[in-house]
Design a protein around this motif. Structure first.
Motif, PDB file in Angstrom:
ATOM      1  N   LYS A 117      80.257  -8.947 -33.922  1.00  0.00           N
ATOM      2  CA  LYS A 117      81.322  -8.757 -33.114  1.00  0.00           C
ATOM      3  C   LYS A 117      81.252  -7.753 -32.449  1.00  0.00           C
ATOM      4  N   PRO A 118      81.717  -7.303 -30.997  1.00  0.00           N
ATOM      5  CA  PRO A 118      82.960  -8.121 -30.706  1.00  0.00           C
ATOM      6  C   PRO A 118      82.802  -9.548 -30.294  1.00  0.00           C
ATOM      7  N   HIS A 124      83.642 -13.547 -39.764  1.00  0.00           N
ATOM      8  CA  HIS A 124      85.243 -13.262 -39.299  1.00  0.00           C
ATOM      9  C   HIS A 124      85.048 -12.209 -38.064  1.00  0.00           C
ATOM     10  N   LEU A 163      87.884  -9.979 -37.299  1.00  0.00           N
ATOM     11  CA  LEU A 163      88.805  -8.934 -37.648  1.00  0.00           C
ATOM     12  C   LEU A 163      88.474  -8.163 -39.048  1.00  0.00           C
ATOM     13  N   ASP A 164      87.936  -6.970 -39.199  1.00  0.00           N
ATOM     14  CA  ASP A 164      87.789  -6.182 -40.201  1.00  0.00           C
ATOM     15  C   ASP A 164      89.071  -6.333 -41.140  1.00  0.00           C
ATOM     16  N   SER A 217      91.261  -8.083 -41.751  1.00  0.00           N
ATOM     17  CA  SER A 217      91.616  -9.282 -42.500  1.00  0.00           C
ATOM     18  C   SER A 217      90.758  -9.516 -43.837  1.00  0.00           C
ATOM     19  N   ASN A 238      92.386 -17.346 -33.067  1.00  0.00           N
ATOM     20  CA  ASN A 238      91.976 -16.998 -31.892  1.00  0.00           C
ATOM     21  C   ASN A 238      91.862 -18.422 -31.147  1.00  0.00           C
TER      22      ASN A 238
END
Length: 635
Positions: A110-111, A192, A194-195, A197, A244
């Motif tokens: 990520k990102p 994934h 988003l941390d 989440s 997303n």
């Protein structure tokens, strides 16, 4: 050539009919020995599909639609392991979007969210002994004591960066082994973005997160766990996926993986999209994902998240009043999918664990599919967890008026095969850590925590504790920083950690505490109806007649001298554990270690002995030599 076409047709047929349970071997990106790669993707309503990546300077190479299969295919040269790529989808309305590969086994860090070309799994495993033991004796018949871990916050580097899978293997595995846990349960490691989440809004259903390393690094982590005789469970989310727009949502410009009904597709509670569990291709996708983690990654089981969301049409906000054709709120497609999932997995791997995180009173979650059940091996006992925490959070002065919080679970403890969880959900978002929930001053908080964990160990059912509880971390869990390891410089925290290791050892070494977890004959109620004294005792029984453990609890800070406990036999008994031992942070410097049961009937038992029951404490006691019919029987 005919054979290859036949194989492709067979694979696409299986995928489209909901029976393609190794779909990742067909769909996605597959390197060939010639330095070429075959790309396949399911996008049934797309106008055109192309692949873009490092290998073609991100200029589209068109794929060809394979008849009426909805699958697009193309072969490209010059593709190498490590290359990034995406699929370019042209929708029926002419909109062009870039999408992830749903079957990718690795993503860039990520990102970014591009898929990564990888070689086929060629792991040389060293866990054959572990797998042989697992097949020989199913975990249901063994002790299960799970240490729940969020890899991103267990430990971090001094600069707050993540530890790698390799570093976690070096540090986490010996720690878990030292503490005496049987399994690690990882909060989702599927990729994934988003941390915050915690991994429950997933992007890659076949890809270990790149935060901590590569796919093969993760496989090595699992292999090393097994070599250390530690099982590995992972949380998995088949109910919903990340919002997303470059992921699975409206993949070909129409609802592809999610429900066509916008109301059913929208998951407001988690800010995600719900899978259409009645769609055969989605079933192939999800069951293939589950089997990938069990087959290719050698996991010992999956904890299926948010099962209730898949069981009820009206579970989420904004879906009130939704009913099925029979006029009730059951999600028939979701129920059928869960039954199919468990049937398929346990037919192939009867020795793995399928665990449901299910928060309602839906019947037969662990019942056989043939009898109308969902077919899981275990269900988290959320009712027991909430009631137990509510009781222990209460000022001891008022506990006698709420003793039903402890005894109500006796009514339904064998309705399902249960795991007793003190999980991450209970120590976050202002709920306080387990330690901070406990009433009183610091000493009494530790005493309560030791007693509660002992009560959990003695209660029928397997068990799970979230990281940090083992030493009584005071701060609630923060996913963005490491645990407060500095706590262990304090002697009370250090002694609490020693207590947990001792408690876990007592659990593993005493069959009565786990051998008959799911059978009524595994517990004998001896003193469970005395709320005024706020004390309790019961006996946990093993399969062997003379093998049992006596558990006695005092839930108030008042020592009980000459406390009588009824037992089945006369004879000599020994102390296994006193939670108030000074070595654990308690006040007892000299322990009562031996007890003699005489023929004094008490509370339905033909013999009894007396103990000093410690204030806000618990005792575990077992027989050494017992008398029956004038004959001594050794334990």
């Amino acid at each position: 050539m005919v054979k290859q076409v036949t194989e492709i047709n067979d694979a696409s047929y299986l995928f489209n009919t909901g029976t393609g349970f190794n779909s990742q071997d067909y769909l996605g990106c597959h390197l060939a020995a010639t330095g070429r790669a075959v790309f396949r993707v399911w996008a049934p309503h797309a106008k055109a599909v192309a692949v873009v990546g490092d290998f073609n300077d991100w200029q589209p190479n068109r794929l060809k639609l394979l008849g009426a299969t909805g699958i697009w295919q193309g072969q490209l040269a010059g593709v190498h392991a490590g290359d990034l790529y995406k699929f370019q989808i042209t929708t029926a309305t002419g909109q062009v979007t870039l999408k992830i590969d749903p079957f990718a086994q690795q993503f860039e860090r990520k990102p970014g969210d591009a898929s990564v070309v990888v070689e086929p799994v060629s792991m040389v495993w060293h866990d054959s002994l572990w797998l042989a033991r697992r097949k020989k004796s199913h975990a249901v018949n063994r002790p299960i004591n799970i240490y729940e871990v969020h890899l991103g916050s267990w430990r971090r580097h001094a600069d707050d960066s993540y530890e790698t899978y390799a570093e976690l293997a070096t540090e986490l595995i010996p720690y878990v082994k030292q503490l005496g846990y049987t399994h690690i349960e990882l909060m989702p490691v599927m990729e994934h973005l988003l941390d915050a989440s915690w991994g429950y809004q997933q992007l890659g259903y076949f890809a270990p997160t790149s935060r901590f390393g590569s796919r093969d690094d993760f496989l090595n982590f699992v292999d090393q766990c097994h070599q250390a005789n530690i099982g590995v469970l992972v949380d998995w989310v088949p109910g919903h996926f990340i919002r997303n727009y470059d992921a699975l949502y409206q993949y070909d410009g129409t609802p592809t993986f999610e429900y066509a009904d916008a109301k059913r597709a929208d998951n407001r509670r988690w800010g995600a999209w719900n899978f259409d569990l009645g769609k055969t291709q989605v079933q192939s996708f999800l069951i293939s994902s589950a089997l990938f983690w069990l087959d290719q990654c050698h996991l010992d089981g999956l904890r299926v998240d948010a099962v209730s969301n898949m069981l009820y049409l009206d579970y989420d906000e904004g879906r009130e009043g939704q009913v099925n054709q029979y006029g009730d709120n059951r999600n028939l497609e979701g129920i059928a999918f869960l039954q199919k999932l468990n049937t398929t997995i346990l037919a192939r791997h009867p020795d793995v664990l399928m665990i449901a995180e299910e928060s309602s009173a839906y019947p037969q979650v662990t019942g056989a599919v043939a009898d109308g059940g969902l077919g899981f091996n275990y269900k988290w006992n959320m009712g027991w967890m909430h009631d137990t925490l509510d009781f222990f959070m209460m000022d001891p002065l008022y506990r006698h008026d709420h003793f039903n919080l402890l005894t109500f679970a006796f009514v339904y403890m064998f309705d399902e095969h249960f795991i007793l969880p003190f999980s991450h959900d209970e120590v976050v978002h202002g709920k306080k850590s387990l330690m901070h929930k406990m009433p009183g001053d610091r000493y009494n908080q530790f005493a309560n925590l030791r007693t509660m964990l002992t009560y959990m160990l003695a209660f029928p059912g397997k068990q799970l504790n979230f990281m940090g509880a083992e030493w009584g971390q005071f701060l609630e869990w923060r996913d963005w920083s490491a645990l407060e390891w500095v706590d262990l410089k304090d002697k009370l925290n250090k002694r609490m950690q020693h207590f947990t290791a001792t408690l876990n050892q007592v659990y593993r070494q005493n069959r009565p505490l786990w051998e008959l977890d799911h059978a009524p004959e595994g517990i004998i109620y001896t003193h469970t109806d005395d709320p005024e004294s706020s004390t309790m005792s019961f006996i946990r029984q093993a399969k062997r007649k003379y093998s049992f453990v006596v558990a006695a609890f005092n839930f108030v800070p008042v020592e009980r001298r000459e406390y009588r406990i009824g037992v089945p036999y006369r004879g000599h008994y020994e102390l296994l554990l006193n939670t108030e031992d000074q070595a654990f942070g308690g006040t007892w410097t000299k322990l009562e270690t031996d007890f003699t049961a005489d023929a004094i009937p008490y509370r339905g038992q033909p013999a009894s002995f007396t103990v000093t029951l410690p204030a806000m404490g618990a005792l575990l006691i077992r027989p050494v030599k017992i008398m029956r019919g004038g004959v001594k029987h050794a334990r």
